[in-house]
Design an enzyme around this catalytic site. Structure first.
Site, PDB file in Angstrom:
ATOM      1  CG  ASN A  19      -3.641  30.699 -42.610  1.00  0.00           C
ATOM      2  OD1 ASN A  19      -4.778  30.781 -42.143  1.00  0.00           O
ATOM      3  ND2 ASN A  19      -2.671  31.535 -42.286  1.00  0.00           N
ATOM      4  CE  LYS A  21      -2.619  34.482 -44.726  1.00  0.00           C
ATOM      5  NZ  LYS A  21      -1.493  35.361 -44.761  1.00  0.00           N
ATOM      6  CG  HIS A 104       0.160  32.967 -39.108  1.00  0.00           C
ATOM      7  ND1 HIS A 104       0.313  34.264 -39.562  1.00  0.00           N
ATOM      8  CD2 HIS A 104       0.180  32.182 -40.219  1.00  0.00           C
ATOM      9  CE1 HIS A 104       0.413  34.252 -40.879  1.00  0.00           C
ATOM     10  NE2 HIS A 104       0.337  33.006 -41.302  1.00  0.00           N
ATOM     11  CD  GLU A 106      -1.205  36.979 -41.623  1.00  0.00           C
ATOM     12  OE1 GLU A 106      -2.267  36.368 -41.369  1.00  0.00           O
ATOM     13  OE2 GLU A 106      -0.673  36.973 -42.753  1.00  0.00           O
ATOM     14  CD  GLU A 176       3.763  30.556 -42.410  1.00  0.00           C
ATOM     15  OE1 GLU A 176       3.228  30.161 -43.456  1.00  0.00           O
ATOM     16  OE2 GLU A 176       3.183  31.265 -41.578  1.00  0.00           O
ATOM     17  N   GLY A 182       2.436  36.728 -47.853  1.00  0.00           N
ATOM     18  CA  GLY A 182       1.495  37.632 -48.508  1.00  0.00           C
ATOM     19  C   GLY A 182       2.156  38.717 -49.341  1.00  0.00           C
ATOM     20  CB  SER A 222       4.821  34.224 -51.615  1.00  0.00           C
ATOM     21  OG  SER A 222       4.438  35.434 -50.972  1.00  0.00           O
TER      22      SER A 222
HETATM   23  C1  PEP Z   1       0.416  32.155 -44.428  1.00  0.00           C
HETATM   24  O1  PEP Z   1      -0.669  32.691 -44.241  1.00  0.00           O
HETATM   25  O2  PEP Z   1       0.879  31.438 -43.559  1.00  0.00           O
HETATM   26  C2  PEP Z   1       1.107  32.394 -45.683  1.00  0.00           C
HETATM   27  C3  PEP Z   1       2.243  31.785 -45.888  1.00  0.00           C
HETATM   28  O3  PEP Z   1       0.511  33.251 -46.579  1.00  0.00           O
HETATM   29  P1  PEP Z   1       0.907  33.423 -48.136  1.00  0.00           P
HETATM   30  O4  PEP Z   1       0.996  32.047 -48.725  1.00  0.00           O
HETATM   31  O5  PEP Z   1      -0.223  34.221 -48.715  1.00  0.00           O
HETATM   32  O6  PEP Z   1       2.219  34.131 -48.187  1.00  0.00           O
END
Ligand code: PEP
Length: 268
Positions: A19, A21, A104, A106, A176, A182, A222
């Site tokens: 992803n 972003k 997601h 976010e 998630e 993040g 992460s």
């Molecule tokens: C994500 O954007 O779905 C995500 C898991 O980000 P990160 O791997 O940076 O935690």
């Protein structure tokens, strides 16, 4: 704790999705897509790059003829119309997408995404033949208040409301935990496995056992080159949704090349 009761299905081919972003120029996107393409072997997991709308055609061109798929990060549920700034499932597919991230955290947190809009977006994505990656997961407050299962259950039931098992056959779920996205804080493999088992059993109970047994459930939060192997050793983890580390070619390629006995067996 959910006990692990996994029926491993041959349909559950591992799937690693990046992803990106809101990152990268077109030139940077092209360079990264080419590196990922050349780092992907023939017999690895399914791989997707979920890129900003602006980069879809460039990345689709760069990975054409390879096993790497391109995905969107969001979509609107209507097919077309006066929805300034939005992009439809049909437009994503037309631009070269085969998959799309829906719900997601976010988007839930910053843009008011709800289980109801996730449900409508899921319908639109399936209608356009896209493989939906539906994101669910609890915040830290919710986890600390022992509400993890309740939150996940509400999100899964909300996303899948009104669909038949046959309609949901291609759907991928991404678990998630919001506190791990993040932040550098990865869920411990056993913690992730517990939530994945809960989701699989929930889908079996609420919708269909066969669907649940074959449904791919990715972990996101992460994920890095140095923790992917232990995560993929868990029987209910079918892959990963990777944010920050998907922007670093070498690290993302190492994630794609995860090494665990269980993971390798599931590639068959
Ligand atoms: C994500 O954007 O779905 C995500 C898991 O980000 P990160 O791997 O940076 O935690």
């Amino acid at each position: 704790m959910e006990d692990s009761a996994v029926m491993t299905s041959p349909l559950r081919k591992p799937f690693i999705a990046g992803n990106w972003k809101m990152h990268l120029t077109l030139a940077e996107s092209l360079a990264l897509a080419k590196e990922v393409r050349s780092g992907c072997g023939q017999n690895g997991p399914d791989v997707a790059l979920c890129v900003p709308f602006t980069a879809i055609t460039v990345v689709a061109g760069a990975v054409q003829g390879s096993s790497v798929l391109v995905g969107g990060q969001d979509l609107h549920w209507e097919a077309q119309g006066a929805f300034t700034g939005e992009v439809s499932a049909r437009q994503l597919a037309d631009a070269g997408c085969r998959t799309v991230v829906i719900g997601h955290s976010e988007r839930r947190r910053c843009f008011g995404e709800t289980d109801e809009t996730v449900n409508k977006k899921l319908k639109a994505a399936l209608g356009a033949g896209l493989v939906p990656i539906v994101c669910v997961g609890e915040t830290l407050d919710e986890r600390e208040a022992q509400k993890t299962y309740r939150v996940i259950e509400t999100q899964v039931r909300g996303a899948f409301a009104g669909f038949s098992p046959a309609e949901l056959g291609t759907v991928v779920v991404a678990y998630e935990p919001v506190w791990a996205i993040g932040t550098g804080k990865t869920a411990a493999p056993a913690q992730a496995q517990d939530s994945h088992t809960f989701i699989r059993k929930l889908v079996a109970r609420a919708i269909d056992e066969k669907l649940a047994a074959g449904m791919r459930i990715l972990y996101g939060g992460s994920v890095k080159a140095d923790n992917i192997d232990s995560l993929m050793a868990e029987p209910d983890l079918d892959g990963a949704l990777v944010g920050g580390e998907s922007l670093k070619a070498a690290n993302f390629v190492r994630i794609i090349q995860f090494k665990t006995q269980a993971g390798m067996e599931r590639k068959a």
